[in-house]
Write an enzyme that holds these catalytic residues in place. Structure first.
Site, mmCIF file in Angstrom:
data_model
loop_
_atom_site.group_PDB
_atom_site.id
_atom_site.type_symbol
_atom_site.label_atom_id
_atom_site.label_comp_id
_atom_site.label_asym_id
_atom_site.label_seq_id
_atom_site.Cartn_x
_atom_site.Cartn_y
_atom_site.Cartn_z
ATOM 1 N N ASN A 109 0.820 -1.055 0.035
ATOM 2 C CA ASN A 109 0.126 0.057 -0.188
ATOM 3 C C ASN A 109 0.775 1.217 0.010
ATOM 4 O O ASN A 109 0.777 2.172 -0.569
ATOM 5 C CB ASN A 109 -0.827 -0.077 1.174
ATOM 6 C CG ASN A 109 -1.981 -1.307 1.278
ATOM 7 O OD1 ASN A 109 -2.100 -1.872 0.059
ATOM 8 N ND2 ASN A 109 -2.654 -1.318 2.100
ATOM 9 N N HIS A 155 -17.999 35.998 -29.835
ATOM 10 C CA HIS A 155 -19.313 35.202 -30.340
ATOM 11 C C HIS A 155 -19.148 34.707 -31.663
ATOM 12 O O HIS A 155 -19.866 34.565 -32.412
ATOM 13 C CB HIS A 155 -20.424 35.996 -30.255
ATOM 14 C CG HIS A 155 -20.715 36.685 -28.907
ATOM 15 N ND1 HIS A 155 -21.421 36.358 -27.741
ATOM 16 C CD2 HIS A 155 -20.278 37.721 -28.457
ATOM 17 C CE1 HIS A 155 -21.313 37.049 -27.120
ATOM 18 N NE2 HIS A 155 -20.543 38.006 -27.028
ATOM 19 N N SER A 277 -8.946 12.731 -48.776
ATOM 20 C CA SER A 277 -10.130 11.913 -48.899
ATOM 21 C C SER A 277 -10.038 10.885 -50.028
ATOM 22 O O SER A 277 -9.419 11.196 -51.145
ATOM 23 C CB SER A 277 -11.084 12.957 -49.041
ATOM 24 O OG SER A 277 -12.496 12.050 -49.646
ATOM 25 N N LYS A 283 -9.958 17.356 -51.357
ATOM 26 C CA LYS A 283 -9.954 17.647 -49.767
ATOM 27 C C LYS A 283 -8.408 17.732 -49.234
ATOM 28 O O LYS A 283 -7.443 17.017 -49.589
ATOM 29 C CB LYS A 283 -10.707 16.490 -49.043
ATOM 30 C CG LYS A 283 -12.010 16.692 -49.163
ATOM 31 C CD LYS A 283 -12.859 17.918 -48.939
ATOM 32 C CE LYS A 283 -12.839 17.975 -47.296
ATOM 33 N NZ LYS A 283 -13.823 16.817 -46.753
ATOM 34 N N TYR A 317 -6.288 1.984 2.336
ATOM 35 C CA TYR A 317 -6.324 1.531 0.981
ATOM 36 C C TYR A 317 -7.406 0.428 0.398
ATOM 37 O O TYR A 317 -7.865 -0.405 1.386
ATOM 38 C CB TYR A 317 -4.921 0.733 0.653
ATOM 39 C CG TYR A 317 -4.760 -0.068 -0.755
ATOM 40 C CD1 TYR A 317 -4.218 0.848 -1.736
ATOM 41 C CD2 TYR A 317 -5.229 -1.222 -1.012
ATOM 42 C CE1 TYR A 317 -4.125 0.182 -2.796
ATOM 43 C CE2 TYR A 317 -5.364 -1.685 -2.140
ATOM 44 C CZ TYR A 317 -4.683 -1.094 -3.035
ATOM 45 O OH TYR A 317 -4.679 -1.467 -4.546
ATOM 46 N N GLN A 322 -6.476 0.670 -7.561
ATOM 47 C CA GLN A 322 -5.606 0.106 -8.529
ATOM 48 C C GLN A 322 -6.312 0.790 -10.010
ATOM 49 O O GLN A 322 -5.551 0.771 -10.960
ATOM 50 C CB GLN A 322 -5.713 -1.227 -8.782
ATOM 51 C CG GLN A 322 -5.067 -2.200 -9.817
ATOM 52 C CD GLN A 322 -4.632 -3.615 -9.698
ATOM 53 O OE1 GLN A 322 -3.981 -3.858 -8.617
ATOM 54 N NE2 GLN A 322 -5.685 -4.403 -10.238
HETATM 55 N N1 ARG Z 1 -1.375 -3.517 -7.628
HETATM 56 C C1 ARG Z 1 -1.884 -2.792 -6.500
HETATM 57 C C2 ARG Z 1 -2.678 -1.473 -6.783
HETATM 58 O O1 ARG Z 1 -2.154 -0.999 -7.827
HETATM 59 C C3 ARG Z 1 -1.050 -2.485 -5.532
HETATM 60 C C4 ARG Z 1 -1.454 -2.467 -4.236
HETATM 61 C C5 ARG Z 1 -1.900 -3.865 -3.643
HETATM 62 N N2 ARG Z 1 -2.119 -3.921 -2.261
HETATM 63 C C6 ARG Z 1 -3.194 -4.688 -1.747
HETATM 64 N N3 ARG Z 1 -3.154 -4.550 -0.398
HETATM 65 N N4 ARG Z 1 -3.590 -5.682 -2.350
HETATM 66 O O2 ARG Z 1 -3.131 -0.498 -6.320
#
Ligand code: ARG
Length: 457
Positions: A109, A155, A277, A283, A317, A322
């Protein structure tokens, strides 16, 4: 090899694995991942968790993996869930069991948060230099157009004459704001290195996070581990900045598409930057400009997509995060692919001064006619009305303003004198607007643009 599974008794379903795996796109984080891991190895060695010899072994192995990626020789294995897993798996193959010490006190994380932030910082620099090259092309064309006069629009109706330089520079300064926006953002991004945040609650080892942050080129470590592992503000910032660039480029493209239309004929695109074209032989299509306009929609979409992903996530997280990578990479790739051809297109197009001048109509000097009356002591509001009556009279008589007789003028106001003919000079109208930022001030703007560019090369 997987990075987890001790508590599991059955393997992940194949379809789930395919859904979960991110290596097919996050391999692009390899440089950042390796930099982060080397920095982490040093930090845990400094904390006395691993020996100096182990640290060096890990760093050497990681550098070897970097080379494999750079040479396109890295081979992934079936269990490589993401870039972090892939690197650690390969490190184990290269240096053996000591690889298992690298992840001490770290989580994927804080690792992925660090990787993405490092990637964004590097991408910001590359994009800034590509933009600077594009800006140099706009400035060069502004210089070519410093003495050319064209119709300016509001405009999208004929409004007042401007120099061609003023038009080019209007796009130049908008993109300068974008570069400066990115640079300002990057300063803030450098103050929040997430590494050392662990999974959510921090790391139990005696890590000097400030030193760790500095070793990765940051100014400071992030202040809160729980915030830090879920903070993707820099991705949103970056996508916003890129969407704005897309919008600015799209507006420039739209102007050029109109100007390249033979009904206008203000500019002609070099053949290398337009297409034909399959049906209509005459064109000359401005495809690169249309694509620039179209891709702005895609960039805006990436920003709104990410914001929707972030909204409503519980603390810490979540795997939703992702989903930050594909829009991030695609937005960057989109602009990286767009800027070089657009730079070439701008550098090679030619402007048709005669067509631009021919498009000027004297009613675009009606404001100047009102200002003429202001010069004779008439309050502007009243002068505006009188000038409007002149325009109407000219329309009724189907003549240009300068073709009305002095008697015609004096039938509207006896303030008009024979010197009124001097109003009908487009170059003089432009030159009068010499207060800073005006169309009569482009020479100074061009010098300013030049020094802005010089500071960045
Ligand atoms: N591939 C994951 C992402 O991009 C990495 C982090 C994954 N963490 C987890 N606790 N599964 O976020």
């Amino acid at each position: 090899m997987t990075l987890w599974g001790g508590a599991f008794s059955s393997p992940t379903e194949d379809a789930v694995r395919r859904l979960n795996d991110s290596l097919r796109f996050d391999w692009r984080l390899y440089d950042a991942d390796i930099d982060g891991s080397i920095a982490w190895a040093r930090a845990v060695a400094d904390a006395g968790v691993i020996t100096a010899a182990e640290r060096d072994t890990l760093a050497d192995g990681l550098e070897r993996i970097r080379l494999e990626f750079q040479r396109g020789e890295f081979v992934s294995a079936p269990g490589d869930e993401d870039i972090h897993t892939a690197v650690e798996r390969r490190l184990t193959e290269i240096v053996g069991a000591v690889a298992g010490k690298l992840h001490t006190g770290r989580s994927r994380n804080d690792q992925v948060a660090t990787d993405v932030l490092l990637w964004v910082l590097a991408a910001q620099e590359k994009l800034t230099s590509a933009l600077t090259v594009f800006l140099a092309a706009l400035r060069r064309q502004a210089q070519n157009g410093d003495n050319l006069v064209m119709p300016g629009f509001t405009h999208f109706q004929p409004a007042q004459p401007i120099t061609v330089a003023q038009w080019w520079l209007s796009h130049f300064w908008a993109l300068v704001r974008d570069v400066e926006r990115l640079e300002t953002m990057a300063v803030a991004w450098r103050h929040k290195c997430p590494l050392g945040s662990g999974a959510l609650s921090g790391t139990p080892y005696d890590i000097d996070r400030q030193r760790l942050a500095e070793s990765l080129g940051f100014e400071a470590a992030s202040p809160n581990s729980l915030d830090s592992v879920a903070d993707r503000d820099h991705v949103a910032d970056f996508l916003y900045a890129l969407a704005m660039i897309g919008i600015h480029i799209s507006r420039l493209a739209e102007d050029l598409i109109i100007f390249a239309n033979p009904s206008f004929g203000f500019v002609r695109l070099d053949e290398r930057y337009s297409t034909g074209s399959s049906l209509m032989p005459q064109k000359r299509n401005p495809d690169p400009l249309e694509l620039a306009r179209g891709k702005a929609g895609r960039l805006i979409g990436h920003l709104s997509g990410l914001l929707a992903t972030l909204k409503g996530l519980p603390s810490g997280y979540n795997k939703d995060l992702q989903e930050d990578k594909e829009p991030l990479f695609d937005a960057y790739d989109t602009l990286a692919a767009l800027l070089p051809p657009l730079t070439g297109l701008v550098n090679t197009l030619t402007m048709n001064a005669d067509r631009m001048r021919a498009a000027l109509i004297e009613s675009m000097l009606a404001t100047d006619l009102a200002d003429y009356l202001v010069g004779k002591g008439i309050p502007f509001r009243q002068a505006h009305g009188l000038a409007g009556q002149v325009v109407r009279l000219a329309e009724q008589k189907r003549v240009e303003l300068s073709q009305l007789t002095l008697d015609d003028y004096r039938s509207i106001s006896d303030v008009f004198e024979s010197d009124v003919v001097k109003v009908f000079d487009y170059d003089a109208a432009v030159a009068r607007r010499r207060a800073s930022g005006g169309t009569g001030d482009t020479e100074r703007q061009i010098t300013l643009a030049e020094s802005w560019l010089k500071q960045r090369v």
